[in-house]
Design a protein around this motif. Structure first.
Motif, PDB file in Angstrom:
ATOM      1  N   ASP A   6       0.952  -1.409   0.116  1.00  0.00           N
ATOM      2  CA  ASP A   6       0.093   0.054   0.010  1.00  0.00           C
ATOM      3  C   ASP A   6       0.872   1.302  -0.100  1.00  0.00           C
ATOM      4  N   LEU A   7       0.938   1.813  -1.117  1.00  0.00           N
ATOM      5  CA  LEU A   7       2.002   3.212  -1.242  1.00  0.00           C
ATOM      6  C   LEU A   7       1.414   4.175  -0.377  1.00  0.00           C
ATOM      7  N   ARG A   8       0.016   4.268   0.079  1.00  0.00           N
ATOM      8  CA  ARG A   8      -0.402   5.451   0.902  1.00  0.00           C
ATOM      9  C   ARG A   8      -0.292   5.047   2.376  1.00  0.00           C
ATOM     10  N   SER A   9       0.105   3.696   2.635  1.00  0.00           N
ATOM     11  CA  SER A   9       0.573   3.445   3.959  1.00  0.00           C
ATOM     12  C   SER A   9       1.559   4.259   4.760  1.00  0.00           C
ATOM     13  N   ARG A  10       1.404   4.466   6.055  1.00  0.00           N
ATOM     14  CA  ARG A  10       2.357   5.052   6.724  1.00  0.00           C
ATOM     15  C   ARG A  10       3.404   4.243   7.218  1.00  0.00           C
ATOM     16  N   THR A  11       3.183   2.783   6.800  1.00  0.00           N
ATOM     17  CA  THR A  11       4.313   1.644   7.095  1.00  0.00           C
ATOM     18  C   THR A  11       5.288   1.898   5.938  1.00  0.00           C
ATOM     19  N   PRO A  12       6.447   2.159   5.979  1.00  0.00           N
ATOM     20  CA  PRO A  12       7.282   1.936   4.911  1.00  0.00           C
ATOM     21  C   PRO A  12       7.355   0.841   4.285  1.00  0.00           C
ATOM     22  N   ILE A  13       7.554   1.149   2.705  1.00  0.00           N
ATOM     23  CA  ILE A  13       7.215  -0.054   1.789  1.00  0.00           C
ATOM     24  C   ILE A  13       8.221  -1.089   2.076  1.00  0.00           C
ATOM     25  N   TYR A  14       9.512  -1.092   2.547  1.00  0.00           N
ATOM     26  CA  TYR A  14      10.428  -2.209   2.610  1.00  0.00           C
ATOM     27  C   TYR A  14       9.933  -3.007   3.902  1.00  0.00           C
ATOM     28  N   GLU A  15       9.213  -2.309   4.653  1.00  0.00           N
ATOM     29  CA  GLU A  15       8.711  -3.057   5.940  1.00  0.00           C
ATOM     30  C   GLU A  15       7.614  -3.838   5.518  1.00  0.00           C
ATOM     31  N   ASP A  41      13.058  -8.381 -10.560  1.00  0.00           N
ATOM     32  CA  ASP A  41      11.562  -8.830 -10.534  1.00  0.00           C
ATOM     33  C   ASP A  41      10.645  -8.375  -9.515  1.00  0.00           C
ATOM     34  N   MET A  42      10.891  -8.560  -8.140  1.00  0.00           N
ATOM     35  CA  MET A  42       9.979  -8.025  -7.214  1.00  0.00           C
ATOM     36  C   MET A  42       9.775  -6.570  -7.262  1.00  0.00           C
ATOM     37  N   ALA A  43      10.818  -5.734  -7.611  1.00  0.00           N
ATOM     38  CA  ALA A  43      10.227  -4.429  -7.541  1.00  0.00           C
ATOM     39  C   ALA A  43       9.625  -4.046  -8.829  1.00  0.00           C
ATOM     40  N   SER A  44       9.932  -4.804  -9.818  1.00  0.00           N
ATOM     41  CA  SER A  44       9.055  -4.579 -11.113  1.00  0.00           C
ATOM     42  C   SER A  44       7.389  -4.935 -10.942  1.00  0.00           C
ATOM     43  N   SER A  45       7.180  -6.145 -10.059  1.00  0.00           N
ATOM     44  CA  SER A  45       5.895  -6.638  -9.791  1.00  0.00           C
ATOM     45  C   SER A  45       5.179  -5.635  -9.002  1.00  0.00           C
ATOM     46  N   ILE A  46       5.897  -5.145  -7.948  1.00  0.00           N
ATOM     47  CA  ILE A  46       4.967  -4.285  -7.014  1.00  0.00           C
ATOM     48  C   ILE A  46       5.307  -2.779  -7.310  1.00  0.00           C
ATOM     49  N   ARG A  47       6.072  -2.525  -8.420  1.00  0.00           N
ATOM     50  CA  ARG A  47       6.350  -1.198  -8.784  1.00  0.00           C
ATOM     51  C   ARG A  47       6.873  -0.262  -7.828  1.00  0.00           C
ATOM     52  N   VAL A  48       8.097  -0.330  -7.449  1.00  0.00           N
ATOM     53  CA  VAL A  48       8.925   0.224  -6.477  1.00  0.00           C
ATOM     54  C   VAL A  48      10.376   0.161  -6.782  1.00  0.00           C
ATOM     55  N   ASN A  49      11.069   1.111  -6.145  1.00  0.00           N
ATOM     56  CA  ASN A  49      12.288   1.285  -6.481  1.00  0.00           C
ATOM     57  C   ASN A  49      13.233   0.095  -6.154  1.00  0.00           C
ATOM     58  N   PRO A  50      14.070  -0.517  -7.080  1.00  0.00           N
ATOM     59  CA  PRO A  50      14.853  -1.757  -6.496  1.00  0.00           C
ATOM     60  C   PRO A  50      15.728  -1.728  -5.286  1.00  0.00           C
TER      61      PRO A  50
END
Length: 124
Positions: A6-15, A41-50
């Motif tokens: 959830d890109l809008r979550s207060r929890t950091p994406i890496y967490e 592959d993970m970064a691409s599938s969830i659309r985040v920075n590697p």
């Protein structure tokens, strides 16, 4: 992917990535000896920075959940029970804060348990 970010979550994406991997192990979607998707592959599938995925993988490695293996990638090295114990310790930290706030606000244990029970039943 076996978990959502959830890109809008207060929890950091890496967490969120770390939690998703731990939960996948608990649910049996990942087992000891399985290889995680590559960082790209993970970064691409969830659309985040590697770099975000790399941080999550490094931290999971420091926690002893995965191990980097040259030419293969990251391999799951901790079983369900090990993950469960780790997550329960994490949960205790979260509850400690919630219980402390609730006590200061004057809530009883029964009221807190009732709220938890309602939330638990909503997610079924």
């Amino acid at each position: 992917m076996w978990f959502n970010v959830d890109l809008r979550s207060r929890t950091p994406i890496y967490e969120q990535i770390k939690r998703g991997i731990r939960e996948a192990i608990l649910r049996g979607k990942l087992n000891e000896g399985d290889t995680l998707p590559s960082i790209r592959d993970m970064a691409s599938s969830i659309r985040v920075n590697p770099n975000t995925v790399a941080r999550a993988y490094r931290e999971l490695e420091m926690e002893g959940i995965v191990m980097a293996h040259q030419g293969v990638g990251y391999i799951v090295i901790k079983d369900k029970e090990g993950i469960k114990e780790f997550m329960l310790e994490d949960l205790k930290k979260d509850f400690r804060e919630i219980v402390s706030k609730s006590r200061r606000a004057g809530f009883s244990l029964d009221e807190i348990v009732e709220v938890i029970s309602k939330i638990w039943n909503e997610k079924k």
